[in-house]
Design a protein around this motif. Structure first.
Motif, PDB file in Angstrom:
ATOM      1  N   GLY A 269     -21.565 -29.541  28.745  1.00 53.60           N
ATOM      2  CA  GLY A 269     -21.600 -30.983  28.599  1.00 53.60           C
ATOM      3  C   GLY A 269     -21.595 -31.697  29.934  1.00 53.60           C
ATOM      4  O   GLY A 269     -21.483 -31.075  31.005  1.00 53.60           O
ATOM      5  N   PRO A 270     -21.671 -33.050  29.944  1.00 55.44           N
ATOM      6  CA  PRO A 270     -21.776 -33.811  31.192  1.00 55.44           C
ATOM      7  C   PRO A 270     -20.439 -34.107  31.859  1.00 55.44           C
ATOM      8  O   PRO A 270     -20.421 -34.619  32.970  1.00 55.44           O
ATOM      9  N   THR A 271     -19.317 -33.779  31.197  1.00 56.60           N
ATOM     10  CA  THR A 271     -17.996 -34.084  31.762  1.00 56.60           C
ATOM     11  C   THR A 271     -17.149 -32.821  31.797  1.00 56.60           C
ATOM     12  O   THR A 271     -17.084 -32.066  30.812  1.00 56.60           O
ATOM     13  N   VAL A 272     -16.498 -32.595  32.922  1.00 56.37           N
ATOM     14  CA  VAL A 272     -15.581 -31.461  33.099  1.00 56.37           C
ATOM     15  C   VAL A 272     -14.211 -32.032  33.417  1.00 56.37           C
ATOM     16  O   VAL A 272     -14.067 -32.842  34.342  1.00 56.37           O
ATOM     17  N   ALA A 273     -13.203 -31.612  32.649  1.00 56.80           N
ATOM     18  CA  ALA A 273     -11.852 -32.166  32.815  1.00 56.80           C
ATOM     19  C   ALA A 273     -10.854 -31.056  33.127  1.00 56.80           C
ATOM     20  O   ALA A 273     -10.720 -30.093  32.366  1.00 56.80           O
ATOM     21  N   GLY A 274     -10.180 -31.198  34.275  1.00 61.99           N
ATOM     22  CA  GLY A 274      -9.066 -30.311  34.604  1.00 61.99           C
ATOM     23  C   GLY A 274      -9.433 -28.861  34.782  1.00 61.99           C
ATOM     24  O   GLY A 274      -8.796 -27.981  34.215  1.00 61.99           O
ATOM     25  N   MET A 275     -10.440 -28.572  35.589  1.00 61.56           N
ATOM     26  CA  MET A 275     -10.852 -27.191  35.816  1.00 61.56           C
ATOM     27  C   MET A 275     -10.492 -26.761  37.231  1.00 61.56           C
ATOM     28  O   MET A 275     -10.757 -27.480  38.193  1.00 61.56           O
ATOM     29  N   ARG A 276      -9.872 -25.581  37.352  1.00 59.09           N
ATOM     30  CA  ARG A 276      -9.488 -25.067  38.667  1.00 59.09           C
ATOM     31  C   ARG A 276     -10.689 -24.476  39.384  1.00 59.09           C
ATOM     32  O   ARG A 276     -11.725 -24.195  38.781  1.00 59.09           O
ATOM     33  N   ALA A 277     -10.491 -24.260  40.683  1.00 56.21           N
ATOM     34  CA  ALA A 277     -11.601 -23.768  41.505  1.00 56.21           C
ATOM     35  C   ALA A 277     -12.097 -22.405  41.035  1.00 56.21           C
ATOM     36  O   ALA A 277     -13.308 -22.150  41.002  1.00 56.21           O
TER      37      ALA A 277
ATOM     38  N   GLU B  62     -17.866 -35.849  36.507  1.00 56.25           N
ATOM     39  CA  GLU B  62     -19.087 -35.972  35.716  1.00 56.25           C
ATOM     40  C   GLU B  62     -20.212 -35.304  36.497  1.00 56.25           C
ATOM     41  O   GLU B  62     -20.160 -35.241  37.725  1.00 56.25           O
ATOM     42  N   HIS B  63     -21.219 -34.839  35.789  1.00 62.90           N
ATOM     43  CA  HIS B  63     -22.350 -34.242  36.513  1.00 62.90           C
ATOM     44  C   HIS B  63     -23.629 -34.408  35.712  1.00 62.90           C
ATOM     45  O   HIS B  63     -23.620 -34.527  34.480  1.00 62.90           O
ATOM     46  N   VAL B  64     -24.721 -34.460  36.470  1.00 66.50           N
ATOM     47  CA  VAL B  64     -26.057 -34.483  35.884  1.00 66.50           C
ATOM     48  C   VAL B  64     -26.742 -33.202  36.324  1.00 66.50           C
ATOM     49  O   VAL B  64     -26.806 -32.888  37.520  1.00 66.50           O
ATOM     50  N   PHE B  65     -27.268 -32.466  35.369  1.00 67.54           N
ATOM     51  CA  PHE B  65     -27.778 -31.122  35.614  1.00 67.54           C
ATOM     52  C   PHE B  65     -29.300 -31.123  35.679  1.00 67.54           C
ATOM     53  O   PHE B  65     -29.979 -31.772  34.870  1.00 67.54           O
ATOM     54  N   PHE B  66     -29.836 -30.348  36.642  1.00 71.17           N
ATOM     55  CA  PHE B  66     -31.281 -30.169  36.806  1.00 71.17           C
ATOM     56  C   PHE B  66     -31.550 -28.665  36.749  1.00 71.17           C
ATOM     57  O   PHE B  66     -31.180 -27.922  37.665  1.00 71.17           O
ATOM     58  N   SER B  67     -32.164 -28.202  35.658  1.00 72.86           N
ATOM     59  CA  SER B  67     -32.278 -26.783  35.365  1.00 72.86           C
ATOM     60  C   SER B  67     -33.365 -26.097  36.172  1.00 72.86           C
ATOM     61  O   SER B  67     -34.491 -26.593  36.270  1.00 72.86           O
ATOM     62  N   SER B  68     -33.029 -24.938  36.721  1.00 70.85           N
ATOM     63  CA  SER B  68     -34.032 -24.139  37.439  1.00 70.85           C
ATOM     64  C   SER B  68     -34.977 -23.449  36.467  1.00 70.85           C
ATOM     65  O   SER B  68     -36.057 -22.986  36.873  1.00 70.85           O
TER      66      SER B  68
ATOM     67  N   THR C 224     -30.339 -40.715  34.701  1.00 66.50           N
ATOM     68  CA  THR C 224     -30.687 -40.313  33.327  1.00 66.50           C
ATOM     69  C   THR C 224     -31.765 -39.253  33.265  1.00 66.50           C
ATOM     70  O   THR C 224     -32.203 -38.880  32.176  1.00 66.50           O
ATOM     71  N   GLN C 225     -32.171 -38.739  34.442  1.00 63.13           N
ATOM     72  CA  GLN C 225     -33.297 -37.808  34.429  1.00 63.13           C
ATOM     73  C   GLN C 225     -32.868 -36.347  34.271  1.00 63.13           C
ATOM     74  O   GLN C 225     -33.702 -35.453  34.413  1.00 63.13           O
ATOM     75  N   GLY C 226     -31.617 -36.093  34.015  1.00 65.40           N
ATOM     76  CA  GLY C 226     -31.135 -34.707  33.989  1.00 65.40           C
ATOM     77  C   GLY C 226     -31.468 -33.952  32.713  1.00 65.40           C
ATOM     78  O   GLY C 226     -32.060 -34.483  31.769  1.00 65.40           O
ATOM     79  N   ASP C 227     -31.047 -32.665  32.711  1.00 67.29           N
ATOM     80  CA  ASP C 227     -31.251 -31.773  31.574  1.00 67.29           C
ATOM     81  C   ASP C 227     -29.901 -31.488  30.905  1.00 67.29           C
ATOM     82  O   ASP C 227     -28.830 -31.716  31.481  1.00 67.29           O
TER      83      ASP C 227
ATOM     84  N   LEU D  29     -14.224 -22.883  38.030  1.00 73.02           N
ATOM     85  CA  LEU D  29     -15.523 -23.438  38.393  1.00 73.02           C
ATOM     86  C   LEU D  29     -16.471 -22.335  38.855  1.00 73.02           C
ATOM     87  O   LEU D  29     -17.655 -22.331  38.516  1.00 73.02           O
ATOM     88  N   GLY D  30     -15.940 -21.408  39.632  1.00 76.02           N
ATOM     89  CA  GLY D  30     -16.771 -20.299  40.086  1.00 76.02           C
ATOM     90  C   GLY D  30     -17.266 -19.444  38.942  1.00 76.02           C
ATOM     91  O   GLY D  30     -18.397 -18.948  38.958  1.00 76.02           O
ATOM     92  N   GLN D  31     -16.425 -19.263  37.915  1.00 77.23           N
ATOM     93  CA  GLN D  31     -16.831 -18.459  36.768  1.00 77.23           C
ATOM     94  C   GLN D  31     -17.899 -19.159  35.933  1.00 77.23           C
ATOM     95  O   GLN D  31     -18.826 -18.521  35.443  1.00 77.23           O
ATOM     96  N   HIS D  32     -17.788 -20.485  35.767  1.00 80.36           N
ATOM     97  CA  HIS D  32     -18.703 -21.210  34.886  1.00 80.36           C
ATOM     98  C   HIS D  32     -19.975 -21.685  35.588  1.00 80.36           C
ATOM     99  O   HIS D  32     -21.026 -21.800  34.945  1.00 80.36           O
TER     100      HIS D  32
END
Length: 315
Positions: free
Chosen positions: A213-221, A174-180, A205-208, A224-227
């Motif tokens: 989305g807030p959940t990433v399931a089954g992603m290879r390294a 799971e992740h919470v994103f803070f946009s530049s 709850t302060q993220g953007d 991850l670098g591409q996304h």
């Protein structure tokens, strides 16, 4: 001097010289007559265009037309070579096809197979029947491919040195994103959000919003670098499982992450010895066919009634 020219030896020498000069002059004509010829007529070109149009729905480009003409020439050469080597008389598929055609034509006559085959050849069925023609072309292709050489012992030795099966991690988090784009200092805001919660509690709850989305399931390294951008995968790999961690920088800002699992799975297994040998055989057959066609093309004179031959025969 006059007596010298009247001498029989002088006459013999003069006649011999004349014959030698005539023979040398005739050599190009003799070679031309001995060289088999393949002709590409304007009708052939038009048929190739119509066939391409019916299969693709568009007229062929200049480059596509050159490729079609080259293929037509190669098939014509292979067909002529099959006839020259007597493959038509030896092939049971060709024989059965011709007999079937002729028995249909002469259903009311009792003719033996030899007579029917002679009539079929006289009628030009070898050239005009597309099934027979394609069969003879394929037989010649296989004949050239059969000259392929594969060093099986060397390949077997190299196959034993193949790398063992590798595994890669699949990250679930799971992740919470803070946009530049929306924040002046997303890393600072992420740190403040993390300090305001217990790491094992629900997400801050302060993220953007984030595109994936807030959940990433089954992603290879590598994914991850591409996304998320370079370096994000190493940050995820170093994060503890089950607690909020971060911030981790991405190409879009900062992330607080909670890794739920990092399972491993095998990547594509290295090829087996059988696969290595099969691939080598296919590559060798392709090369044998290519080199064999080069030798055959050199023996033929190509007459192109349409575009320039040099354009059609460019490699």
């Amino acid at each position: 001097m006059t007596r010298l020219f009247r001498h029989p030896l002088a006459h013999f020498f003069a006649i011999g010289t004349a014959l030698l000069v005539a023979a040398e002059a005739a050599q190009p004509l003799v070679r031309a007559l001995d060289t088999p010829t393949v002709r590409v007529s304007t009708q052939d070109r038009e048929q190739l265009r119509r066939q391409w149009l019916s299969e693709t729905g568009a007229m062929p480009s200049a480059e596509e037309m050159r490729a079609l003409v080259r293929l037509h020439i190669d098939e014509a050469i292979l067909f002529e070579e099959a006839l020259r080597l007597g493959i038509a008389e030896q092939d049971t598929v060709v024989r059965d096809r011709l007999l079937k055609n002729m028995r249909f034509v002469h259903a009311d006559q009792r003719l033996d197979d030899a007579a029917l085959l002679r009539q079929a050849q006289a009628l030009g069925m070898l050239e005009r029947d597309p099934v027979v023609r394609r069969r003879l072309v394929q037989r010649m292709q296989h004949r050239l491919e059969s000259q392929a050489m594969v060093d099986a012992p060397a390949l077997a030795a190299s196959a034993t040195q193949l790398q063992p099966e590798r595994t890669s991690a699949l990250f679930h988090f799971e992740h919470v994103f803070f946009s530049s784009d929306l924040r002046a200092d997303p890393m600072r805001d992420a740190r403040q959000a993390l300090s305001g919660v217990q790491r094992s509690q629900p997400a801050p709850t302060q993220g953007d919003g984030f595109l994936l989305g807030p959940t990433v399931a089954g992603m290879r390294a590598d994914a991850l670098g591409q996304h998320f951008g370079p370096g994000f995968a190493s940050g995820i790999a170093a994060a503890p499982v089950g607690v909020w961690h971060g911030p981790i920088a991405s190409s879009f800002g900062a992330h607080l992450v909670r890794v739920t699992s990092a399972a491993t799975r095998p990547e594509a297994a290295p090829p087996t010895l059988r696969q290595v040998l099969l691939h080598a055989r296919q590559a060798a057959e392709k090369e044998a066919l290519r080199s064999g066609m080069e030798r055959l093309r050199a023996r033929y004179r190509i007459v192109d009634d349409g575009d320039a031959l040099e354009m059609a025969m460019q490699p």
